[in-house]
Scaffold this active site. Structure first.
Site, short mmCIF file in Angstrom:
data_model
loop_
_atom_site.label_atom_id
_atom_site.label_comp_id
_atom_site.label_asym_id
_atom_site.label_seq_id
_atom_site.Cartn_x
_atom_site.Cartn_y
_atom_site.Cartn_z
CE LYS A 1 0.87 1.55 4.35
NZ LYS A 1 1.45 2.88 4.68
CG ASP B 1 -0.44 -0.11 8.18
OD1 ASP B 1 -1.24 0.83 8.40
OD2 ASP B 1 0.77 0.06 7.99
#
Length: 280
Positions: A8, A133
């Protein structure tokens, strides 16, 4: 079972407060990119066995993929063991959620292998026990993440935009970056509403010019080379450049593949871990 664990980037990262337990409250826009680790998983008689193509990465319970498997097996009383081979392509300690992506991939794969009826919300609860995350990595795509990362709101997909990603030769400690952040000294914060609107209208130039990560206040001050990387990317024609997460990875969007390819060829000479990829 063969699964991909996608990296990401942060299109924005804002720190909006701090909890009594010391965790920072965040407001950030996350985006999946087409850079991924490959995990090959299969059942074994017992235990958790992990091996990886990068010898510097731990393969015991310090590895987030191991923690994910252990947590899932305990919660759902799985008697089998699991073997996980990780082909690591996402740079480590880079602000790209590589370990979290692996953990999320393990949770989703074990769900498919053992209890396919459980919803993503259950995986997200488990994921938060592993890392902030992981909940986002379970959902993926384009999303607004709030709280300590556990509140994930999907946004209009911002796919197929070209970017160059550079991981310098050093890593950074996320814990140390947050420890050294003085929220009161942050002057400029991301305009999250404007960025979400740019995503909705698919306006790459608007988004690129307004990306903001408040953690740059810490990491760029300590590692001046990152300012140079951002400047070089802009000089090569990037629409905008930003540090991802706590760093040190820097990414930049391009609206022209030829410009991006020229930039990639030049920067790859200086920085071994340089990638040309897309949002997905």
């Amino acid at each position: 079972m063969l699964v991909k664990a996608y990296a990401k980037i942060n299109l924005s990262l804002d720190v909006v407060g701090k909890r009594e337990d010391g965790y920072h409250l965040l407001k950030m826009i996350m985006q999946t990119i087409d850079l991924y680790d490959v995990l090959k998983m299969h059942k074994i008689k017992n235990g958790i066995h992990i091996d990886c193509n990068k010898k510097y990465l731990p393969c015991d319970n310090r590895n987030l993929a191991y923690k994910a498997a252990e947590l899932f097996m305990h919660k759902y009383n799985i008697k089998d063991g699991i073997s996980i081979n990780i082909v690591k392509n996402i740079p480590a300690a880079a602000g790209l959620a590589g370990g979290s992506a692996d953990a999320a991939a393990v949770l989703k794969a074990m769900r498919d292998m053992y209890v396919p009826e459980i919803h993503n919300s259950e995986l997200i609860k488990m994921g938060l026990d592993i890392g902030a995350d992981v909940p986002y990595c379970i959902i993926g795509g384009t999303a607004l993440c709030e709280g300590i990362g556990e509140i994930v709101t999907p946004l209009i997909p911002f796919r197929n935009h070209i970017l160059i990603l550079i991981k310098p030769f050093f890593g950074v400690s996320t814990k140390e970056v947050y420890k050294n952040l003085d929220i009161n000294k942050v002057v400029r914060h991301p305009n999250t509403k404007l960025l979400i609107d740019a995503i909705r209208r698919n306006k790459l130039s608007v988004l690129s010019k307004n990306m903001k990560n408040v953690l740059e206040n810490v990491t760029l001050r300590k590692h001046f080379i990152l300012r140079e990387v951002k400047r070089e990317l802009i000089d090569f024609g990037a629409l905008g450049a930003l540090m991802s997460g706590s760093g040190p990875s820097i990414f930049a969007f391009f609206d022209d593949m030829l410009k991006a390819q020229i930039c990639y060829d030049k920067m790859k000479i200086k920085y071994k871990e340089t990638f040309i990829t897309r949002t997905i």
